[in-house]
Design a protein around this motif. Structure first.
Motif, mmCIF file in Angstrom:
data_model
loop_
_atom_site.group_PDB
_atom_site.id
_atom_site.type_symbol
_atom_site.label_atom_id
_atom_site.label_comp_id
_atom_site.label_asym_id
_atom_site.label_seq_id
_atom_site.Cartn_x
_atom_site.Cartn_y
_atom_site.Cartn_z
ATOM 1 N N ALA A 403 25.598 3.714 52.430
ATOM 2 C CA ALA A 403 26.458 2.822 53.217
ATOM 3 C C ALA A 403 27.925 3.118 52.945
ATOM 4 O O ALA A 403 28.764 3.114 53.864
ATOM 5 C CB ALA A 403 26.138 1.359 52.899
ATOM 6 N N LEU A 404 28.250 3.368 51.687
ATOM 7 C CA LEU A 404 29.616 3.741 51.325
ATOM 8 C C LEU A 404 30.037 5.024 52.028
ATOM 9 O O LEU A 404 31.139 5.128 52.580
ATOM 10 C CB LEU A 404 29.719 3.911 49.814
ATOM 11 C CG LEU A 404 31.033 4.508 49.271
ATOM 12 C CD1 LEU A 404 32.209 3.619 49.629
ATOM 13 C CD2 LEU A 404 30.949 4.733 47.771
ATOM 14 N N ALA A 405 29.126 6.008 52.043
ATOM 15 C CA ALA A 405 29.440 7.277 52.714
ATOM 16 C C ALA A 405 29.714 7.050 54.200
ATOM 17 O O ALA A 405 30.612 7.664 54.778
ATOM 18 C CB ALA A 405 28.284 8.262 52.528
ATOM 19 N N CYS A 406 28.959 6.144 54.809
ATOM 20 C CA CYS A 406 29.182 5.837 56.234
ATOM 21 C C CYS A 406 30.554 5.214 56.438
ATOM 22 O O CYS A 406 31.282 5.560 57.380
ATOM 23 C CB CYS A 406 28.096 4.888 56.743
ATOM 24 S SG CYS A 406 26.454 5.628 56.869
ATOM 25 N N GLU A 407 30.922 4.295 55.561
ATOM 26 C CA GLU A 407 32.225 3.640 55.701
ATOM 27 C C GLU A 407 33.361 4.636 55.489
ATOM 28 O O GLU A 407 34.392 4.569 56.170
ATOM 29 C CB GLU A 407 32.323 2.474 54.724
ATOM 30 C CG GLU A 407 31.347 1.349 55.053
ATOM 31 C CD GLU A 407 31.674 0.059 54.340
ATOM 32 O OE1 GLU A 407 32.829 -0.117 53.916
ATOM 33 O OE2 GLU A 407 30.765 -0.769 54.214
ATOM 34 N N LEU A 408 33.170 5.551 54.556
ATOM 35 C CA LEU A 408 34.192 6.576 54.348
ATOM 36 C C LEU A 408 34.341 7.454 55.593
ATOM 37 O O LEU A 408 35.443 7.842 55.965
ATOM 38 C CB LEU A 408 33.827 7.428 53.133
ATOM 39 C CG LEU A 408 33.905 6.718 51.769
ATOM 40 C CD1 LEU A 408 33.339 7.609 50.682
ATOM 41 C CD2 LEU A 408 35.348 6.332 51.449
ATOM 42 N N GLU A 409 33.217 7.764 56.240
ATOM 43 C CA GLU A 409 33.268 8.556 57.471
ATOM 44 C C GLU A 409 34.030 7.820 58.579
ATOM 45 O O GLU A 409 34.662 8.441 59.422
ATOM 46 C CB GLU A 409 31.853 8.879 57.956
ATOM 47 C CG GLU A 409 31.102 9.883 57.099
ATOM 48 C CD GLU A 409 31.610 11.296 57.296
ATOM 49 O OE1 GLU A 409 32.438 11.522 58.201
ATOM 50 O OE2 GLU A 409 31.175 12.189 56.534
#
Length: 423
Positions: A403-409
């Protein structure tokens, strides 16, 4: 047409959505761009031979008319083509609940919700009328409320240019275009039809949202059209006492027999509706949002038959893997989502572990497809559920990392880091 058929060498049919007198609508996938679409067919063989040329022209005009309306309340048009004897139109697949079903479930809507929906329809009509287009067939069956609460106006199939010469060329000989319960008197008589006819139809829809029934009732189409022409205009406060007087007056004017006695434009009607919206809605939000339960019950969310065995489940998973290998990530996710919707946890062939595995795979596929917002929501929801399960903390933490990776994207680094800083 059958599920799995390929159209235009790029669209795969998945399941039927609806059927009309001269065609069908299917849900499908655009394999080239990996996105769900709606595909509307005009079945030429089902059209009387002497009307095929006119029907084909109207169908192509629908595509061009709808494509010109660059408005969030109108489904986007992607493509137009020929498949065998049939014409087809490829459009945005709209999730949600049809207004007719929503009113049937609620019996009648709140004043604020009805005003909100009507105001959003007015916004679409402003754009359409500015482009010299009249819808001609506004009705609850042609209005969709998405899960986010956005109203979409569907089926500009009987839309026509305002000029009388164009209107006469598009009108099938001997037929009155429109639906009897919502048809304007001038349209019922076969006369010239302008933007005011859409306002009359909107008045009929608004009356039904508030009262639960259209303004007139009859046992057949000719009697219904005579009601529109000659019956006294109904007064909404006689059916529902909590409707404000100003809204009742607006509705009475919308239902006027003469176009000259109705409001002058959709923009004017929208402004007159604004005082009756909730505060959030008046700032651009929608009251009465259609929830996910209702959205899943609409024709755009028809479930696949549930797998009856582990072998069938394995076959569907293999189909999703093949789609993934072909980089059809959205389509693969949709296969797994339909499986998940069709068999509740704890029943049939899906146990809790299989449900978790499916949810994780769906979230990962959405991430691969670049739909980072939906993927983030899917990972976060799964993480919350895993927190309540013993021995699943490692998987829950991995979901949070994804989820963090998605938000960073999505460029939301500050918001993304916060959940980990408090652990």
């Amino acid at each position: 047409m059958h599920a799995g058929d390929r159209i235009g060498d790029r669209y795969e049919l998945t399941y039927p959505v609806g059927r009309g007198g001269m065609g069908q609508v299917w849900a499908g996938f655009d394999e080239r761009l990996d996105r769900p679409v709606a595909i509307k067919f005009l079945r030429q063989l089902e059209v009387p031979e002497n009307e095929r040329e006119t029907a084909g022209k109207r169908f192509r005009r629908e595509a061009r008319a709808t494509a010109r309306l660059d408005h969030p309340g109108v489904p986007a048009v992607h493509d137009l083509g020929v498949h065998g004897e049939d014409l087809f139109l490829v459009m945005q697949l709209v999730p949600g609940i049809v207004l007719a079903d929503h009113v049937a479930e609620q019996e009648r809507l709140s004043v604020a919700e009805a005003a909100s929906i009507a105001a959003q329809v007015c916004s679409v009509l402003v754009a359409a009328h500015a482009a010299s287009l009249v819808h001609r067939d506004l009705k609850p069956q042609n209005l969709m409320i998405t899960p986010a609460g956005v109203v979409k106006v569907l089926d500009f199939g009987v839309a026509a240019l305002l000029g009388p010469a164009e209107a006469s060329r598009l009108t099938a000989t001997g037929r009155t275009l429109g639906t009897p319960a919502y048809i304007a008197p001038e349209q019922a008589q076969g006369g010239p039809v302008g933007p005011s006819a859409d306002l009359y139809a909107l008045g009929c829809v608004l009356f039904e949202m508030l009262s639960g029934n259209p303004p007139y009732e009859a046992s057949n189409a000719p009697d219904m059209m005579r009601r529109h022409l000659y019956s006294p205009t109904p007064i909404i406060t006689e059916y529902r006492s909590d409707v404000p007087d100003d809204l009742a007056h607006l509705l009475y004017c919308l239902l006027a027999k003469s176009p000259a006695e109705r409001p002058t434009s959709a923009g004017e009607v929208r402004q007159l509706l604004m005082p009756f919206l909730d505060e959030d809605d008046s700032q651009g939000l929608v009251v009465g949002r259609a929830d996910n339960r209702k959205a899943s019950a609409t024709p755009h969310a028809v479930p696949v038959p549930p797998p009856r065995s582990q072998q069938e489940l394995a076959k569907l998973r293999a189909q999703a893997r093949q789609l993934t290998e072909n980089e059809c990530f959205v389509q693969a996710a949709e296969v797994l989502k339909r499986v998940l919707r069709s068999v509740p946890e704890g029943r049939g062939v899906l146990d809790a572990a299989e449900v978790t595995s499916l949810r994780a795979d769906i979230a990962s596929l959405l991430m691969l497809a670049g739909d980072f917002r939906q993927a983030r929501h899917a990972f976060e929801a799964l993480a919350r559920d895993l927190d309540r399960s013993d021995g699943k903390q490692d998987l829950a933490q991995e979901c949070r990392r994804q989820a963090l990776a998605c938000e960073l994207e999505m460029g939301e680094q500050a918001d993304a880091i916060q959940p980990f800083s408090i652990r």
